[in-house]
Design a protein around this motif. Structure first.
Motif, PDB file in Angstrom:
ATOM      1  N   GLY A 155       0.834  -1.192   0.000  1.00 61.71           N
ATOM      2  CA  GLY A 155       0.000   0.000   0.000  1.00 61.71           C
ATOM      3  C   GLY A 155       0.868   1.240   0.000  1.00 61.71           C
ATOM      4  N   GLN A 156       0.230   2.395  -0.132  1.00 64.49           N
ATOM      5  CA  GLN A 156       0.959   3.659  -0.148  1.00 64.49           C
ATOM      6  C   GLN A 156       1.378   4.042   1.265  1.00 64.49           C
ATOM      7  N   PRO A 157       2.693   4.100   1.535  1.00 65.22           N
ATOM      8  CA  PRO A 157       3.132   4.415   2.900  1.00 65.22           C
ATOM      9  C   PRO A 157       2.920   5.897   3.236  1.00 65.22           C
ATOM     10  N   ILE A 158       2.509   6.159   4.471  1.00 68.64           N
ATOM     11  CA  ILE A 158       2.397   7.533   4.967  1.00 68.64           C
ATOM     12  C   ILE A 158       2.955   7.584   6.380  1.00 68.64           C
ATOM     13  N   ASP A 159       3.455   8.753   6.759  1.00 68.16           N
ATOM     14  CA  ASP A 159       4.040   8.941   8.085  1.00 68.16           C
ATOM     15  C   ASP A 159       2.948   9.351   9.065  1.00 68.16           C
ATOM     16  N   LEU A 160       2.729   8.542  10.110  1.00 68.19           N
ATOM     17  CA  LEU A 160       1.723   8.841  11.125  1.00 68.19           C
ATOM     18  C   LEU A 160       2.325   9.470  12.373  1.00 68.19           C
ATOM     19  N   GLY A 161       3.644   9.694  12.354  1.00 61.84           N
ATOM     20  CA  GLY A 161       4.312  10.255  13.518  1.00 61.84           C
ATOM     21  C   GLY A 161       4.798   9.177  14.464  1.00 61.84           C
ATOM     22  N   TYR A 162       5.705   9.557  15.375  1.00 61.89           N
ATOM     23  CA  TYR A 162       6.250   8.644  16.387  1.00 61.89           C
ATOM     24  C   TYR A 162       6.966   7.439  15.755  1.00 61.89           C
ATOM     25  N   GLY A 163       7.464   7.639  14.523  1.00 68.31           N
ATOM     26  CA  GLY A 163       8.168   6.565  13.842  1.00 68.31           C
ATOM     27  C   GLY A 163       7.269   5.468  13.309  1.00 68.31           C
ATOM     28  N   ILE A 164       5.971   5.730  13.212  1.00 70.89           N
ATOM     29  CA  ILE A 164       5.006   4.728  12.756  1.00 70.89           C
ATOM     30  C   ILE A 164       4.627   5.008  11.300  1.00 70.89           C
ATOM     31  N   THR A 165       4.686   3.977  10.499  1.00 70.98           N
ATOM     32  CA  THR A 165       4.302   4.081   9.096  1.00 70.98           C
ATOM     33  C   THR A 165       2.948   3.440   8.877  1.00 70.98           C
ATOM     34  N   GLY A 166       2.054   4.198   8.245  1.00 69.92           N
ATOM     35  CA  GLY A 166       0.757   3.654   7.866  1.00 69.92           C
ATOM     36  C   GLY A 166       0.751   3.327   6.386  1.00 69.92           C
ATOM     37  N   ASN A 180       0.404  -1.056  12.287  1.00 72.14           N
ATOM     38  CA  ASN A 180       0.560  -1.990  13.405  1.00 72.14           C
ATOM     39  C   ASN A 180       1.268  -1.306  14.559  1.00 72.14           C
ATOM     40  N   GLU A 181       0.796  -1.609  15.753  1.00 74.66           N
ATOM     41  CA  GLU A 181       1.480  -1.191  16.973  1.00 74.66           C
ATOM     42  C   GLU A 181       1.567  -2.403  17.882  1.00 74.66           C
ATOM     43  N   GLY A 182       2.784  -2.941  18.010  1.00 80.14           N
ATOM     44  CA  GLY A 182       2.965  -4.153  18.801  1.00 80.14           C
ATOM     45  C   GLY A 182       2.134  -5.293  18.235  1.00 80.14           C
ATOM     46  N   ARG A 183       1.309  -5.899  19.084  1.00 81.13           N
ATOM     47  CA  ARG A 183       0.480  -7.025  18.659  1.00 81.13           C
ATOM     48  C   ARG A 183      -0.875  -6.584  18.118  1.00 81.13           C
ATOM     49  N   TRP A 184      -1.027  -5.293  17.934  1.00 81.09           N
ATOM     50  CA  TRP A 184      -2.285  -4.755  17.436  1.00 81.09           C
ATOM     51  C   TRP A 184      -2.196  -4.360  15.967  1.00 81.09           C
ATOM     52  N   ALA A 185      -3.271  -4.649  15.241  1.00 78.51           N
ATOM     53  CA  ALA A 185      -3.475  -4.111  13.900  1.00 78.51           C
ATOM     54  C   ALA A 185      -4.577  -3.067  14.010  1.00 78.51           C
ATOM     55  N   ILE A 186      -4.368  -1.902  13.389  1.00 74.94           N
ATOM     56  CA  ILE A 186      -5.341  -0.806  13.480  1.00 74.94           C
ATOM     57  C   ILE A 186      -5.638  -0.309  12.075  1.00 74.94           C
TER      58      ILE A 186
END
Length: 262
Positions: A155-166, A180-186
């Motif tokens: 998919g198209q990557p975007i910066d969500l902040g805090y080093g997290i890529t959406g 994804n954050e840890g064991r979570w998918a959002i």
């Protein structure tokens, strides 16, 4: 006639004493009986344990949640939020269902105090629904959660902040911004014509989750939040038990409820 007078007086005296003794005994028996009856009769004004937990109409949020936990008859661990968002001046109440492998709690807000499990509560008063279900295996429970690793899906990557890529992906009139954050998918859902709103909600959710912690899943969890408030659903598992929050209109409130779980 004079010779019979002492005998007659003696008989009369004995009869009177006997009668007095009998009356005294009867009074004593009656009194004892009343005392025994008073001891065994319960106080009709005292509520039963169930009534004490369920029928107070003016409970605080903490008392309502504790009453709900008491009402749930299940073998599962009773996970519930610490608090729920209420409009100013509104009261919290709930309806419950449970058995050994399942429980369900629908939380409501009302303009007036209402005891839990009242049939008068209507759907338009619902704040959130919380339910848990035990499955036969870990695999079956995992299928209900449907966890995904979005970095592997592309998919198209975007910066969500805090080093997290959406990653954004669109199709069939819908756009998803997922990470994804840890064991979570959002995953954030919106319409393709409003992709910027999906990105905005994803950034807001990421920022919120930097200071608020979702329940720790074993092994995974999935949060689906919707810009248009049509399908907010947060699901996670504890081995072969799946916990779900849904029927929450506001996506950020859904996250707030989930992060207050204990």
């Amino acid at each position: 006639m004079k010779s019979f007078t002492p005998i007659f007086i003696s008989i009369l005296t004995v009869s009177l004493l006997s009668a007095c003794s009998t009356n005294d005994d009867e009074k004593k028996i009656t009194t004892d009986s009343n005392e025994q009856t008073s001891e065994v009769q319960p106080d009709q004004n005292l509520p039963s344990e169930k009534e004490a937990n369920q029928t107070k109409p003016d409970m605080t949020q903490v008392e309502v949640i504790e009453a709900v936990k008491t009402d749930l008859k299940t073998d599962l661990t009773k996970l519930l939020p610490n608090e729920l968002p209420l409009e100013k001046g509104k009261y919290l109440t709930a309806k419950t269902k449970s058995d050994e492998s399942h429980y369900e709690v629908v939380f409501y807000e009302s303009a007036d105090p209402v005891a839990i499990n009242q049939e008068s509560l209507a759907d338009d008063q619902i704040i959130a629904r919380f339910y848990a279900q035990k499955y036969a295996s870990l695999q079956e429970a995992s299928e209900q959660v449907a966890f995904q690793n979005f970095s592997e899906l592309g998919g198209q990557p975007i910066d969500l902040g805090y080093g997290i890529t959406g990653y954004q992906d669109a199709g069939a009139g819908s756009m998803w911004t997922s990470w994804n954050e840890g064991r979570w998918a959002i995953a954030v859902h919106t319409r393709t014509s409003e992709g910027e709103n999906g990105e905005k909600l994803a950034i807001e959710a990421t920022d919120f989750l930097e200071t608020h912690t979702l329940p720790i899943p074993k092994p995974n969890g999935f949060a689906h939040i919707d810009v248009h408030q049509s399908d907010n659903r947060i699901t996670w598992q504890k081995e072969n038990v799946v916990y779900t929050i849904d029927e929450v209109k506001d996506p950020m409130i859904a996250l707030k409820i989930a992060t207050s779980i204990e």
